[in-house]
Design an enzyme around this catalytic site. Structure first.
Site, PDB file in Angstrom:
ATOM      1  N   GLU A  27      -6.592   2.809  28.530  1.00  0.00           N
ATOM      2  CA  GLU A  27      -6.928   3.562  27.463  1.00  0.00           C
ATOM      3  C   GLU A  27      -6.834   5.230  28.117  1.00  0.00           C
ATOM      4  OE1 GLU A  27      -9.122   1.405  28.076  1.00  0.00           O
ATOM      5  OE2 GLU A  27     -11.284   2.358  27.923  1.00  0.00           O
ATOM      6  N   HIS A  63      -5.394  -1.105  20.007  1.00  0.00           N
ATOM      7  CA  HIS A  63      -6.685  -1.452  20.855  1.00  0.00           C
ATOM      8  C   HIS A  63      -6.921   0.203  21.631  1.00  0.00           C
ATOM      9  CE1 HIS A  63     -10.034  -3.265  23.047  1.00  0.00           C
ATOM     10  NE2 HIS A  63      -9.696  -2.553  23.982  1.00  0.00           N
ATOM     11  N   GLU A  64      -5.719   0.262  22.352  1.00  0.00           N
ATOM     12  CA  GLU A  64      -5.949   1.283  23.450  1.00  0.00           C
ATOM     13  C   GLU A  64      -5.880   2.660  22.429  1.00  0.00           C
ATOM     14  OE1 GLU A  64      -6.658   0.406  26.248  1.00  0.00           O
ATOM     15  OE2 GLU A  64      -5.515  -1.654  25.866  1.00  0.00           O
ATOM     16  N   HIS A  68      -9.349   3.615  21.446  1.00  0.00           N
ATOM     17  CA  HIS A  68     -10.150   4.090  22.346  1.00  0.00           C
ATOM     18  C   HIS A  68     -10.159   5.412  22.457  1.00  0.00           C
ATOM     19  CE1 HIS A  68     -12.014   0.844  24.732  1.00  0.00           C
ATOM     20  NE2 HIS A  68     -10.844   0.348  25.166  1.00  0.00           N
ATOM     21  N   GLU A 117     -15.894  -1.378  24.171  1.00  0.00           N
ATOM     22  CA  GLU A 117     -14.903  -2.100  24.016  1.00  0.00           C
ATOM     23  C   GLU A 117     -15.485  -3.009  22.718  1.00  0.00           C
ATOM     24  OE1 GLU A 117     -12.491  -2.325  25.383  1.00  0.00           O
ATOM     25  OE2 GLU A 117     -12.639  -1.361  27.202  1.00  0.00           O
ATOM     26  N   ASP A 152     -16.938  -4.601  37.213  1.00  0.00           N
ATOM     27  CA  ASP A 152     -15.707  -5.294  36.603  1.00  0.00           C
ATOM     28  C   ASP A 152     -16.264  -6.737  36.291  1.00  0.00           C
ATOM     29  OD1 ASP A 152     -14.050  -3.211  36.982  1.00  0.00           O
ATOM     30  OD2 ASP A 152     -13.196  -3.843  38.813  1.00  0.00           O
ATOM     31  N   TYR A 207     -16.198  -7.302  24.231  1.00  0.00           N
ATOM     32  CA  TYR A 207     -15.206  -6.975  23.265  1.00  0.00           C
ATOM     33  C   TYR A 207     -15.563  -7.585  21.883  1.00  0.00           C
ATOM     34  CZ  TYR A 207     -12.199  -5.481  27.291  1.00  0.00           C
ATOM     35  OH  TYR A 207     -11.915  -4.869  28.273  1.00  0.00           O
TER      36      TYR A 207
HETATM   37 ZN    ZN Z   1     -10.668  -1.812  25.716  1.00  0.00          ZN
END
Ligand code: ZN
Length: 631
Positions: A281, A305-306, A309, A328, A383, A391
């Site tokens: 994003e 989705h992006e 953001h 998320e 990560d 999410y």
């Molecule tokens: Zn995302």
């Protein structure tokens, strides 16, 4: 139970007063805070490095504290300081010991009054944020390509800065490239149309470091609307523009509920296939995988989705990576709302059902500590926290609030939340505090129906979690059952108008419901029943699944083919793994292969050739799956 929940809530709120410490950064922003960057790079494809300068403008909260920055494998050539103006004086600096996850701190003592620091440096060819593609790895095959991926803590591998989402900066950048290429950044483009190898950008809105992004390649642009457009390689640009033609509509749909889009333009950059994520994003310029170009707009939920953001994540940002669900979960919730507005409730519910199933499957494999929204990442790479939990569990929590308080009330709450925290980075505790004051507190009777502390601080899902449902999926499941029981032949399944989501449901349903009736299952490792190849063949002949150009359907089919040892799909599996680098697809395929000795041998044979074409983030994941030498 009440007492326990109360304690958990109190603990979460307590975290706020102990101002969130970012355990993934060496920086000391409470003493010296970077406010602005002026960047200038030469992009050297032959050496696979960026070489240039970063000028950091800092705010001195403590007069005596040094400036501490995050770096990873940067070659620092010279550091100078200035008290404003152009007069720079040489400065000393030290680089501390390097940590595998965090990189190394760069400490620069600051003379009195100094508020600017100029650092001359270059990146290393192995910089984790930079992927340098040879021409052969691009769609056009003629020019090299570079793109960055700074999230979570990779910005430090290409810029010396305070690499914490709690530190927001504005910036300018000048990028020198080979003349035949163009540079784009997630910022305002000041360069004009000339392809002259000299490009300038500025970002006036304060953003966290993980949103700084650059790409350089043979790119074309097509407008999609008054403030929307798409960049892609010449080979891909027309397909991309057709597929993404609803983008302006999506921006308007989001604005109608959550308030104005505040970033000026919204463009999308379609990257070469090795991009390890679905999308990133980056503000004003979403980076996206070409695997969303299905030809029928069925995979554009990624754009929703992006785009979402731009509100949740870029405007209101997680202050630490333990608060990642604030980015998320909110974004996945907003994504579904955008899909509902643009494509209808049926489509939205299909995605929600698929999301919940992924979530439940993942919960079955995760440790308790990794099923918690406000996750503890001590000693770990952020990560690692990027599972379905932030999410899908996060989105389900917000859906629970919406269903409990009503859509209209919850929409008002969210709009107020985005306004209240706009251009700030916040912790989970700050969110809970805001939620208590602005939603739960006004109606304690309704509030008792949503176990907030359980949602945020406990593993698994609360018992009264929402249950999305899709009538279309029920019909698909009936068809799957008929076929599994041998009552409907594959070529009589009425699938002509199925969406991608219906196909995904069908394939997964079949895989999950293989029963002895009519299928004479063969035994596979873990004693899971498998479909005989003749049955797989019937589906393939009727629907050409092995050759599907839709990346999601192809992925699901290939996964099934490995499980059921359907050899006719193996050449396509190899081709898929050799040409696509999206981690969401390749990691599960390698995992499935690795479950049998012969599958693992095949996986290693393919990976040996594919690995050099994958992004470092994807490589890091697959190395672990295959115990690749050195891991
Ligand atoms: Zn995302």
């Amino acid at each position: 139970m009440c007492r326990l929940l109360f304690c958990l809530l109190a603990l979460i709120t307590l975290g706020e007063t102990v101002k969130a410490q970012d355990i993934h950064s060496y920086a000391n922003p409470s003493a010296v805070r970077v406010r602005h960057l002026d960047l200038d790079w030469n992009v050297l494809f032959d050496q696979k490095i960026l070489k240039g300068t970063a000028v950091l403008t800092v705010e001195r909260i403590s007069e005596t504290a040094p400036l501490v920055l995050d770096t990873r494998d940067l070659k620092i050539e010279k550091v100078e300081t200035s008290a404003g103006g152009a007069n720079y004086a040489p400065a000393t600096f030290t680089i501390g010991a390097s940590d595998k996850i965090l990189g190394a701190p760069l400490t620069i003592p600051l003379p009195a009054k100094a508020n600017r620091v100029r650092i001359q440096y270059s990146t290393s060819p192995g910089a984790t944020a930079l992927q340098w593609l040879d021409p052969a790895q691009t769609a056009g095959k003629k020019q090299p390509f570079l793109f960055t991926q700074s999230q979570s803590i990779h910005a430090r591998s290409w810029i010396p800065l305070q690499d914490s989402p709690a530190v927001r900066v504005t910036y300018t950048a000048r990028v020198h490239t080979p003349r035949q290429l163009i540079a784009v950044m997630a910022a305002e483009d000041l360069s004009g149309d000339a392809r002259d190898g000299d490009y300038q950008f500025k970002m006036d809105q304060p953003i966290p470091s993980y949103l700084i992004a650059l790409a350089v390649g043979d790119l074309r642009f097509k407008s999609l609307g008054p403030r929307t457009g798409v960049y892609a390689e010449p080979h891909t640009i027309d397909l991309a523009a057709r597929e993404l033609s609803d983008t302006e509509k999506m921006v308007m749909a989001t604005e109608s509920v959550y308030g104005p889009y505040r970033w000026g333009r919204y463009d999308i950059l379609v990257l070469p296939p090795s991009f390890p994520y679905g999308g990133m994003e980056n503000p004003r310029l979403t980076f996206a995988t070409p695997t969303i170009l299905a030809g029928d707009k069925s995979l554009v939920s990624l754009v929703a989705h992006e785009l979402a953001h731009s509100w949740s994540g870029n405007l209101v940002t997680n202050a630490t990576w333990s608060d990642f669900w604030l980015n998320e979960g909110f974004t996945t919730y907003l994504e579904r709302r955008i899909l509902e507005t643009v494509y209808g409730r049926d489509r939205e519910e299909m995605e929600a059902v698929l999301g919940l199933r992924d979530l439940k499957e993942e919960i079955d494999t995760l440790d308790d500590r990794d099923e918690i929204l406000h996750i503890d990442l001590t000693g770990r790479d952020p990560d690692d926290g990027s599972t379905d939990i932030p999410y899908e569990k996060g989105a389900l929590f917000l859906r629970h609030l919406e269903e409990t308080f009503g859509r209209e009330r919850f929409d008002r709450f969210l709009k107020g939340y985005f306004d209240h925290f706009a251009f700030q980075s916040i912790t989970t505790a700050q969110f809970v505090d805001y939620l208590n004051k602005n939603l739960l507190g006004e109606n304690p009777k309704l509030a008792r129906k949503v176990p907030v502390a359980e949602w945020i601080a406990k593993p698994g899902l609360p018992e009264n979690a929402p249950q999305p449902s899709s009538a279309a999926f029920t019909r698909v499941a009936e068809q799957a059952t008929q076929w599994l029981q041998g009552k409907t032949p594959a070529d009589k399944i009425p699938a002509a108008n199925w969406t991608t989501q219906e196909w995904l449901h069908f394939l997964r349903y079949v895989q999950d419901h293989i029963t002895p009736a009519g299928n004479k299952p063969i035994e596979t490792p873990g004693s899971r029943p498998a479909l005989p190849s003749a049955r797989m063949d019937q589906l393939d002949k009727a629907f050409h699944l092995t050759r599907s150009g839709n990346s999601e359907i192809a992925f699901q089919w290939l996964l099934m083919s490995i499980r059921n040892r359907y050899e006719p799909a193996y050449p396509r599996l190899e081709e898929f793994l050799m040409t696509i680098g999206r981690r969401k697809f390749i990691k599960p395929l390698y995992e499935e292969l690795a479950k049998t000795p012969e599958g693992k041998a095949r996986a290693i044979e393919i990976y040996r050739r594919a690995r050099p074409t994958y992004h470092p983030i994807a490589v890091a994941s697959v190395d672990v799956v295959l115990n690749w030498p050195g891991n």
